[in-house]
Design an enzyme around this catalytic site. Structure first.
Site, mmCIF file in Angstrom:
data_model
loop_
_atom_site.group_PDB
_atom_site.id
_atom_site.type_symbol
_atom_site.label_atom_id
_atom_site.label_comp_id
_atom_site.label_asym_id
_atom_site.label_seq_id
_atom_site.Cartn_x
_atom_site.Cartn_y
_atom_site.Cartn_z
ATOM 1 N N GLU A 82 0.824 -1.206 0.000
ATOM 2 C CA GLU A 82 0.000 0.000 0.000
ATOM 3 C C GLU A 82 0.864 1.264 0.000
ATOM 4 O O GLU A 82 0.522 2.253 -0.655
ATOM 5 C CB GLU A 82 -0.916 0.032 1.235
ATOM 6 C CG GLU A 82 -2.014 -1.022 1.260
ATOM 7 C CD GLU A 82 -1.545 -2.335 1.904
ATOM 8 O OE1 GLU A 82 -0.316 -2.552 2.036
ATOM 9 O OE2 GLU A 82 -2.413 -3.148 2.264
ATOM 10 N N ILE A 87 26.090 -4.231 -22.719
ATOM 11 C CA ILE A 87 26.182 -5.106 -21.551
ATOM 12 C C ILE A 87 25.121 -6.207 -21.579
ATOM 13 O O ILE A 87 25.170 -7.151 -20.793
ATOM 14 C CB ILE A 87 26.118 -4.276 -20.250
ATOM 15 C CG1 ILE A 87 27.195 -3.186 -20.260
ATOM 16 C CG2 ILE A 87 26.295 -5.130 -19.006
ATOM 17 C CD1 ILE A 87 28.617 -3.686 -20.495
ATOM 18 N N GLU A 96 17.787 -9.541 -24.259
ATOM 19 C CA GLU A 96 17.163 -9.982 -23.002
ATOM 20 C C GLU A 96 15.669 -9.676 -22.872
ATOM 21 O O GLU A 96 15.156 -9.530 -21.759
ATOM 22 C CB GLU A 96 17.931 -9.423 -21.778
ATOM 23 C CG GLU A 96 19.400 -9.826 -21.756
ATOM 24 C CD GLU A 96 20.175 -9.317 -20.541
ATOM 25 O OE1 GLU A 96 19.562 -9.042 -19.493
ATOM 26 O OE2 GLU A 96 21.415 -9.209 -20.640
ATOM 27 N N HIS A 101 30.665 -8.959 -16.300
ATOM 28 C CA HIS A 101 30.276 -7.571 -16.075
ATOM 29 C C HIS A 101 30.073 -7.362 -14.579
ATOM 30 O O HIS A 101 29.390 -8.136 -13.913
ATOM 31 C CB HIS A 101 28.998 -7.238 -16.841
ATOM 32 C CG HIS A 101 28.395 -5.943 -16.408
ATOM 33 N ND1 HIS A 101 28.985 -4.733 -16.686
ATOM 34 C CD2 HIS A 101 27.284 -5.668 -15.696
ATOM 35 C CE1 HIS A 101 28.259 -3.776 -16.147
ATOM 36 N NE2 HIS A 101 27.222 -4.302 -15.542
ATOM 37 N N HIS A 133 22.456 5.331 -16.092
ATOM 38 C CA HIS A 133 21.525 5.712 -15.018
ATOM 39 C C HIS A 133 20.881 7.048 -15.301
ATOM 40 O O HIS A 133 19.995 7.485 -14.578
ATOM 41 C CB HIS A 133 22.263 5.767 -13.677
ATOM 42 C CG HIS A 133 22.882 4.457 -13.315
ATOM 43 N ND1 HIS A 133 24.203 4.168 -13.581
ATOM 44 C CD2 HIS A 133 22.356 3.343 -12.764
ATOM 45 C CE1 HIS A 133 24.464 2.934 -13.179
ATOM 46 N NE2 HIS A 133 23.364 2.415 -12.685
HETATM 47 ZN ZN ZN Z 1 25.723 -3.501 -14.463
#
Ligand code: ZN
Length: 782
Positions: free
Chosen positions: A26, A455, A508, A665, A718
């Site tokens: 919640e 990657i 992937e 990696h 990121h």
């Molecule tokens: Zn990574």
């Protein structure tokens, strides 16, 4: 009140904390609705209040006493370390616009500190001890002005009272708050947040006085920093700080009784600092740590304390061996003033309750205890310890039976898996010498100088998620599913060819998660429906349960990789998750050494690699982003951990042909600490994160004499920011100052799954152009 400072309270057992996100997530949902503007702060507040009330009520129904502070009060909107920083006013000046004249932060400001707003960066996030929870790193400098700036512990205590519960506020303690903080920007060289302890303690004193005002019988201060040898503070200094802090806080006239908590490992040499302090209670982790030995330093200090004995594992989901836990409680009894059974850590590392699981096989379910079930275990132990063994005989008998059936279950110990692990020899962990592999691979693969690659994952688009979810729900057939995933693979291969990357990936699309995917395809695992645990803020993960001997039912990734390879003349890299990462992100069986479990996973991956080779795949990547995060909190345990973790990777990859190029990696950049271990992995090529630290790691790589292929990331995945050709070239220039061109690979920091195609396409195009420009420059320079 009458029982203050007498050690009274907590009778009947306690838990050090409870899941905070709500049984049905919640809080997560409300937070995300609030952040996207769909519900107001008041509406969010109402959800939070409801969660708190439900949690207290539930803990009481599960058997914790309502009036003796056994019920912890540990709600947080985002993170308990942030809460403590906010409480004492340790808020970096860039958030001043959200503070009022008294320094109090608005809720909006609280979320700004946690998540950032526009150009204003949030606090950094990092792993909480050796868990998968991430806390926000406070920034504390010489000028940080500590000042009581909140009242959450008191407010929640009063709120609980209004529901009829006398709870125990849980707050990150002053030493741990400082030890986990980093120096604020501009702090002079050599400054450590811990240097500010004397300035911080008066604010904690005020917090304690406020709670005393409300007649709170107990407060719990989490000082788990004291168990860790991994923090960047001198241990002697840390222990001295704890001694000081608890002498000061313990000597306060106006305060609740203090329970100092130390979870995740034994206190060891820090025990005297807490045990000899003038406080009433100490909470020890007796799952990760042993019962202290009678003559050890500090142990006599326990004699006048309430020892909250963490015998129920708060960090894993296995049903306890209650008889053994009771023995541990009895073993510590002679050393302690009084013993209170408890969890070893807060229970927020485990899911709410098994009642919400309908698909777990009955046998697996019978071996587990989630948070609610753990509270019942604690309460039963407390009754047994109190002499009511008859009253809980059935609970003990059930636990013993569950343990026996687990031990005897055919899937838990499989003869063929056991004998394969037992028969391993050094040769299974060893490939041909690197130099030999490198020359064979160079001849076979014919890659250019500065090869470009990614990657593994490409953006997970809504279409991809839909494909997977339709298949899970049975809305499309397997044939339709395969056709759709193949369609995604075709697009990714075409795109990579168009951009001009050298080593391609299949993208992937078939994976929701790099660990769960393998868990679903290997024997020995199960996955939960609702087993959510908080990772950070509103983010939750659903770790798989690794309960039995691990074996591969058949090839897992081979069809996808082979299909991708059939579409192109360039090499397609096979993509596997390594054994240590699979263990790190699952709930792992506790009935055998992790080394054995890791080697079983490794053997399954080893067979997968052989099948990939058979299907014409020449390059295989085995991701180990978690190898550093499992590093034990005690230095004495490092060598053994690195031995088996590196060993399991070598076992997974050790059967690869000399001509097969093995990549790995690692997600982070601070690998200076474990660079020898990275070398020990013996991978042909290693990619690491490097963009945000502007290639800081290349110096480590050079210093260590690292001789294999290395791809320091040149694109920060990121961030939505697209690097231009120049940015990438600059980073490559820095890398080339330390790393010979023959060793250097060009790749992003990590997988691209969280990014969007309109960022990824230009970013990878620039990455390839930069690599080409560098190649030309290098050719001319010759
Ligand atoms: Zn990574």
């Amino acid at each position: 009140m009458a029982d203050r400072h007498t050690g009274a309270g907590l009778e009947g057992g306690t838990a050090l904390g409870y899941p905070r996100i709500g049984r049905h997530r919640e809080l997560k949902k409300a937070l995300e609705q609030h952040w996207s503007g769909k519900i107001s702060a008041d509406e969010l507040g109402a959800v939070a209040q409801q969660i708190r009330a439900t949690t207290w009520q539930r803990l009481h129904e599960l058997g914790l006493e309502a009036h003796n502070a056994s019920i912890p009060s540990d709600f947080s909107y985002y993170d308990q370390v942030l809460d403590a920083a906010v409480l004492v006013g340790a808020i970096p000046p860039r958030f001043a616009q959200w503070q009022d004249a008294d320094g109090r932060l608005s809720l909006e400001g609280y979320f700004a500190v946690a998540r950032g707003v526009g150009k204003i960066a949030p606090l950094e996030m990092t792993k909480w001890f050796d868990t998968n929870y991430h806390y926000l790193v406070p920034e504390i400098g010489p000028d940080t002005e500590f000042k009581l700036s909140g009242d959450q512990p008191a407010l929640h205590f009063a709120e609980a009272l209004s529901h009829g519960f006398v709870t125990r506020p849980v707050i990150v303690g002053p030493v741990t708050l400082l030890a986990l903080a980093k120096p604020a920007e501009g702090a002079p060289e050599g400054f450590e947040p811990l240097d500010r302890l004397d300035d911080l303690l008066p604010v904690y004193a005020q917090v304690l006085a406020g709670l005393a005002e409300l007649d709170a019988p107990w407060v719990q201060l989490d000082e788990s920093a004291l168990v860790s040898e991994l923090l960047p503070v001198d241990r002697t200094k840390l222990i001295a700080a704890a001694k000081k802090a608890y002498e000061v806080l313990g000597s306060l006239e106006k305060r609740p009784q203090i329970l100092a908590q130390a979870s995740y490992a034994a206190l060891d040499d820090a025990l005297p600092a807490l045990a000899e302090a003038p406080i009433e209670g100490i909470a020890l982790d007796l799952v990760e740590g042993d019962v202290p030995t009678a003559g050890a330093p500090g142990v006599t200090g326990l004699a006048d304390k309430v020892v909250v004995a963490g015998v129920i594992d708060g960090h894993n989901i296995w049903r306890a061996d209650l008889a053994k836990a009771l023995e541990t409680l009895r073993a510590i009894e002679p050393l302690a003033g009084r013993v209170v059974p408890s969890s070893s850590t807060s229970l927020f590392h485990v899911p709410h309750t098994l009642d919400d699981e309908s698909k777990l096989p009955d046998h697996v379910r019978s071996w587990l205890a989630f948070a609610a079930e753990k509270v019942v275990e604690i309460v039963s132990l407390a009754r047994a310890l109190d002499g009511d063994q008859a009253g809980v005989a059935q609970v003990f008998a059930d636990a013993a039976e569950a343990l026996a059936t687990r031990e005897a279950h055919a899937g838990v110990h499989r003869a063929e898996v056991g004998s394969r692990v037992a028969a391993l020899t050094e040769a299974d962990f060893t490939r041909a010498p690197y130099a030999e592999r490198a020359s064979v691979q160079a001849a076979e693969l014919e890659l250019p100088l500065l090869p470009t690659t990614t990657i593994g994952s490409f953006p997970q688009t809504p279409e991809i998620r839909r494909t997977r979810s339709q298949f899970t729900k049975g809305e499309i057939t397997e044939a339709e599913y395969v056709e759709q995933i193949r369609g995604h693979i075709r697009e990714v291969i075409e795109l990579q060819e168009r951009i001009g990357l050298d080593v391609l990936v299949h993208g992937e699309a078939e994976r929701n998660d790099m660990v769960q995917y393998f868990a679903e395809n290997l024997d020995g695992f199960d996955v939960t429906e609702n087993g959510w645990v908080q990772s950070y803020g509103s983010r939750c993960t659903r770790p798989s349960i690794l309960w039995g001997d691990v074996a591969r039912r058949g090839p897992i990734t081979v069809d996808w990789s082979a299909y991708a390879q059939s579409l192109t003349t360039k090499q397609v890299k096979g993509m596997l998750t390594g054994p240590v990462t699979i263990l790190a992100w699952s709930f792992v069986r506790n009935d055998q050494p992790k080394e054995v479990t890791a080697n079983q996973v490794a053997l399954a991956l080893r067979d997968e690699i052989a099948d990939l080779e058979g299907a014409g795949i020449d390059i295989v990547q085995v991701d180990e982003p978690a190898i550093r995060e499992l590093l034990p909190l005690k230095k004495a345990d490092h060598a053994d951990y690195l031995r088996w973790s590196v060993g399991s990777f070598r076992l997974a990859t050790g059967g690869a042909k000399t001509r097969t190029q093995v990549h790995t990696h690692l997600c982070y950049s601070e690998f200076g600490q474990i660079i020898d271990a990275v070398d020990g992995l013996d991978a042909d090529v290693t990619s690491v994160e490097a963009e945000r630290s502007k290639m800081d790691i290349v110096a480590d790589i050079k210093a260590a004499g690292f001789s294999r292929g290395i791809g320091p990331g040149v694109y920060d995945i990121h961030s939505p920011r697209v690097p231009d050709v120049n940015d990438v070239e600059n980073l490559l220039d820095i890398a080339l100052e330390s790393i010979p061109a023959q060793q250097l690979w060009v790749n992003p920091d990590c997988g691209l799954k969280t990014r969007k195609y309109d960022e990824v396409v230009p970013a990878l195009t620039h990455l390839v152009e930069a690599a080409q420009a560098e190649r030309e420059r290098l050719a001319k320079a010759e």
